[in-house]
Structures are given as C-alpha cells and as structure tokens.
Design an enzyme around this catalytic site. Sequence first.
Site, PDB file in Angstrom:
ATOM      1  N   LYS A 184       0.865  -1.285   0.033  1.00  0.00           N
ATOM      2  CA  LYS A 184      -0.046   0.222  -0.110  1.00  0.00           C
ATOM      3  C   LYS A 184       0.890   1.383  -0.047  1.00  0.00           C
ATOM      4  O   LYS A 184       1.968   1.270   0.679  1.00  0.00           O
ATOM      5  CB  LYS A 184      -0.777   0.007   1.278  1.00  0.00           C
TER       6      LYS A 184
ATOM      7  N   GLY B  78     -25.685   2.547   3.574  1.00  0.00           N
ATOM      8  CA  GLY B  78     -24.819   3.361   2.472  1.00  0.00           C
ATOM      9  C   GLY B  78     -25.220   2.858   1.194  1.00  0.00           C
ATOM     10  O   GLY B  78     -24.880   1.514   0.601  1.00  0.00           O
TER      11      GLY B  78
ATOM     12  N   GLY C 230     -23.984   3.815  -1.971  1.00  0.00           N
ATOM     13  CA  GLY C 230     -22.982   4.381  -2.844  1.00  0.00           C
ATOM     14  C   GLY C 230     -22.706   3.618  -4.043  1.00  0.00           C
ATOM     15  O   GLY C 230     -23.739   2.916  -4.520  1.00  0.00           O
TER      16      GLY C 230
HETATM   17  P1  NAD Z   1     -19.005   5.245  -1.717  1.00  0.00           P
HETATM   18  O1  NAD Z   1     -18.396   6.396  -1.135  1.00  0.00           O
HETATM   19  O2  NAD Z   1     -19.523   5.235  -3.127  1.00  0.00           O
HETATM   20  O3  NAD Z   1     -20.467   4.839  -0.866  1.00  0.00           O
HETATM   21  C1  NAD Z   1     -20.477   5.001   0.524  1.00  0.00           C
HETATM   22  C2  NAD Z   1     -22.066   5.535   0.753  1.00  0.00           C
HETATM   23  O4  NAD Z   1     -22.166   5.597   2.332  1.00  0.00           O
HETATM   24  C3  NAD Z   1     -22.096   6.891   0.341  1.00  0.00           C
HETATM   25  O5  NAD Z   1     -23.348   7.140  -0.255  1.00  0.00           O
HETATM   26  C4  NAD Z   1     -22.259   7.855   1.793  1.00  0.00           C
HETATM   27  O6  NAD Z   1     -23.069   8.855   1.549  1.00  0.00           O
HETATM   28  C5  NAD Z   1     -22.750   6.936   2.542  1.00  0.00           C
HETATM   29  N1  NAD Z   1     -22.526   7.223   3.988  1.00  0.00           N
HETATM   30  C6  NAD Z   1     -21.341   7.584   4.717  1.00  0.00           C
HETATM   31  N2  NAD Z   1     -21.604   7.593   6.138  1.00  0.00           N
HETATM   32  C7  NAD Z   1     -22.759   7.082   6.061  1.00  0.00           C
HETATM   33  C8  NAD Z   1     -23.500   6.996   7.307  1.00  0.00           C
HETATM   34  N3  NAD Z   1     -23.047   7.430   8.642  1.00  0.00           N
HETATM   35  N4  NAD Z   1     -24.666   6.335   7.263  1.00  0.00           N
HETATM   36  C9  NAD Z   1     -25.147   6.059   5.972  1.00  0.00           C
HETATM   37  N5  NAD Z   1     -24.806   6.208   5.108  1.00  0.00           N
HETATM   38  C10 NAD Z   1     -23.353   6.832   5.047  1.00  0.00           C
HETATM   39  O7  NAD Z   1     -18.158   3.845  -1.606  1.00  0.00           O
HETATM   40  P2  NAD Z   1     -18.499   2.595  -2.072  1.00  0.00           P
HETATM   41  O8  NAD Z   1     -17.351   2.524  -3.336  1.00  0.00           O
HETATM   42  O9  NAD Z   1     -19.708   2.277  -2.217  1.00  0.00           O
HETATM   43  O10 NAD Z   1     -17.714   1.652  -0.942  1.00  0.00           O
HETATM   44  C11 NAD Z   1     -18.713   1.373   0.216  1.00  0.00           C
HETATM   45  C12 NAD Z   1     -17.835   0.703   1.340  1.00  0.00           C
HETATM   46  O11 NAD Z   1     -17.089  -0.557   0.748  1.00  0.00           O
HETATM   47  C13 NAD Z   1     -16.525   1.563   1.563  1.00  0.00           C
HETATM   48  O12 NAD Z   1     -16.369   1.226   2.935  1.00  0.00           O
HETATM   49  C14 NAD Z   1     -15.448   0.967   1.034  1.00  0.00           C
HETATM   50  O13 NAD Z   1     -14.050   1.043   1.445  1.00  0.00           O
HETATM   51  C15 NAD Z   1     -15.471  -0.355   0.686  1.00  0.00           C
HETATM   52  N6  NAD Z   1     -15.200  -1.197  -0.554  1.00  0.00           N
HETATM   53  C16 NAD Z   1     -15.301  -0.587  -1.734  1.00  0.00           C
HETATM   54  C17 NAD Z   1     -15.019  -1.149  -2.921  1.00  0.00           C
HETATM   55  C18 NAD Z   1     -15.058  -0.651  -4.109  1.00  0.00           C
HETATM   56  O14 NAD Z   1     -15.009  -1.425  -5.146  1.00  0.00           O
HETATM   57  N7  NAD Z   1     -15.671   0.590  -4.541  1.00  0.00           N
HETATM   58  C19 NAD Z   1     -14.050  -2.424  -2.822  1.00  0.00           C
HETATM   59  C20 NAD Z   1     -13.645  -3.041  -1.285  1.00  0.00           C
HETATM   60  C21 NAD Z   1     -14.706  -2.163  -0.245  1.00  0.00           C
END
Ligand code: NAD
Length: 351
Positions: free
Chosen positions: A80, A184, A186
Amino acid sequence: MSVFEHAEFDNHEQISFYNDEETGLKAIIAVHNTNLGPSLGGCRMWPYADSAEALNDVLRLSRGMTYKSAISELKLGGGKSVIIGDPRKHKTDDMMRAMGRFVESFAGRYIIAEDSGISVHDLKCAAQNTAHVSGIEAKYSWDGSEADGNPAPSTSYGVFVGLKSAVRYALNTDLKGLTVAIQGLGHVGLRLARHLHREGANLIVTDIYPDNLHIAEKELGAQVVKPDEIFSVQADVFAPCALGAVLNNDTLPQLKAKVVAGAANNQLAHREIGLQLAEKGILYAPDYVINAGGVIDIYHQRMLSSSEALKAHLERIGDNLTEIFTRAEQQQLSTSQVADQIAEERFSNNV
Ligand code: NAD
C-alpha cells in the site's frame, strides 16, 4: 517514531519514505509480504496530521492487502502507499509523476492502484514514469458489459454472492422474502440493492445523502430509515456498505439481524467484536473476504482473462465464506479468526 517496534509492524518486507522537494511529494510505500507475488495495493492521499499517522495507516493497510489477496487466491502480495497532503489542495500532475518514480524504484515489487484521494487520471500521470500501475485500463467486466475500470460492479457482485452463501449457511434459505438492511447506497450499496431486489429480497436502506435513497425507494420499493435507525431495524441481514468500525459496543446490542454481510472495510471496531457477534448467534462474513471483488477485478484486468473467468473467480467468494463458516463452527472460533488463519496458511506456504 519507531518502525520495527511499531505496534502495526508485522514483519513487513520493506518500508520506504520518499521526499520530492520540487513537487512537495511526501510519501510512504509499505510492502508487507510478497510470498505469493508482487505486492499490490491502492495509494491513499490524505491530510495526515503527521508522518506517524501516515506510517500507522500504511502498515495496517498493506498487511490487510496480503490477507485479502491470499484469501482470494490471487498470485499477489500485499502493499500500500500513502501520500501526505490534502488531495483537493496539494495534489498536482507533477507530484503524481514523482510518485511514479517512487513506485518504479521498487522494480515491480509494488504495484500501485487507486484508493481515496487518487483518481485514474493521477495513476495515468504516475504511469509516465513506471509500468507498475493497475486500474488504468479495463478489458473485462463480470457480466460482459462494457468495462469502464470502476471496480464497484465486481465488488457488489462479490458481496451479493457472499451474502447469499452466508444466508444459506445461517438460515438455510435463499433470499426470497428475506429483509436486508443496507447502510450506505454508494457505488457498491446501490448495486447490491439491485441484485438483492432481483432475487426477491425486501430492502431497508439508509444514507446521509438523499439521491440514491429516492432511487431505491422508487425503483426497488425499499423502505428508507434514518442513518442511526439502520442497526435496530427488523431485518434478517445487515449489510454495512458505508464506513469502517460500524460493528462496535454501541451498535452490537441493537442488531436484530442474524447475518452481517457487507462491503465496508474494517467493519469490526476491535477484534473481540468478532467473538461477540458469534456469541450472539450472528454469522459475520469477514469484510476482506466478502469485499475482495475489487482486487479480483484488478487482477483479471492485468492478465489474459475473460469476463467468464472474472465472474467465476468472484463466485468463489461464496465458497471461501462457506469454508470459513464451517471451520469456525468446528473450531469454535470467530469467522474473522478463521479467515486470518486460512489467509496465513496460503501466504506462508505459498499456496
Ligand atoms: P461510496 O463512497 O460510493 O459509498 C458510501 C456511501 O455511504 C455514500 O453514499 C455515503 O453517503 C454513505 N454514508 C457515509 N456515511 C454514512 C452513514 N453514517 N450512514 C449511512 N450512509 C453513510 O463508497 P463505495 O465505493 O460504495 O464503498 C462502500 C464501502 O465499501 C467503503 O467502506 C469502501 O471502503 C468499501 N469497499 C469498496 C470497494 C469498491 O470497489 N468500491 C471495494 C472494497 C471495499
């Protein structure tokens, strides 16, 4: 600031600090373990308070990548990198080119990818000075649609497959008529919601922003609740897809779900929470196992592969989890302890 005596130091192979006066780049690359292959891991740019905080993060995250790659049967090690600074204020193309030189100095033992604060454009700048960059070209998608380089579709499909195997193990049923609470909506959470809806699950969702909540409500018939209500809703599965440390001393007593399976990284606030979940009869799908779809995707983009091979690899997340659940039950350990055990077996013995 100690390094070898650091609480997060875990026999890391190499930790390197880089200062480029001209561009203001201050970065650290940590290679945790390369037994299975070159280390791969994202680059995070963050306004760390000081270099001690940055070191702590890079040591912890690089170790996590070794475990995630090993459990996912990737011929990759764990590494990392972190850049100290505010990506909105301090990042420049020249700084990222300098980061490329830093990566190049590892001669392929570290492959850089995206993480928070770093975009595909930034990686392309780094790629001007090194070939050891991932995530800037996309050839395959898990469902055969046009690939755009975003790993979230693979991550959400992997979480969906993993969630189904957890439900099968804990409740001996499929998803039809079950209720899943998603925290969440997202990139991953909304896609997961769509997969679950197609399989007949009922959804309870929350987010701190309204846009995707409206979509889920209208398109998927989801029930929307306030962010602090999501833990205690009457659901069969809780799917954390927002933040880390959501499973903690405050939220655990509120949970009614019998399965926790979601995408968020570092879901357990501390190790004992894994045991406490088991004691409460809640089956926990370890985060780095179920959310490995993103790194599995990157792995397939790097080699001669196919959409079918990528999909089959993502579906093995379900088999991995079933093995973990079975061993945990047999050995009376938490699922997170067993996941660590299996990953360690794989990267220590190079299998
Ligand atoms: P993202 O930022 O697109 O989505 C996260 C969502 O959570 C957002 O819509 C945000 O508004 C919401 N959020 C933040 N705080 C919140 C709260 N207190 N209560 C409710 N909702 C809340 O991120 P993502 O890419 O969808 O990833 C989501 C999670 O998965 C993260 O923890 C990320 O590290 C993990 N992750 C993502 C990937 C990937 O491919 N994107 C891979 C492995 C792990």
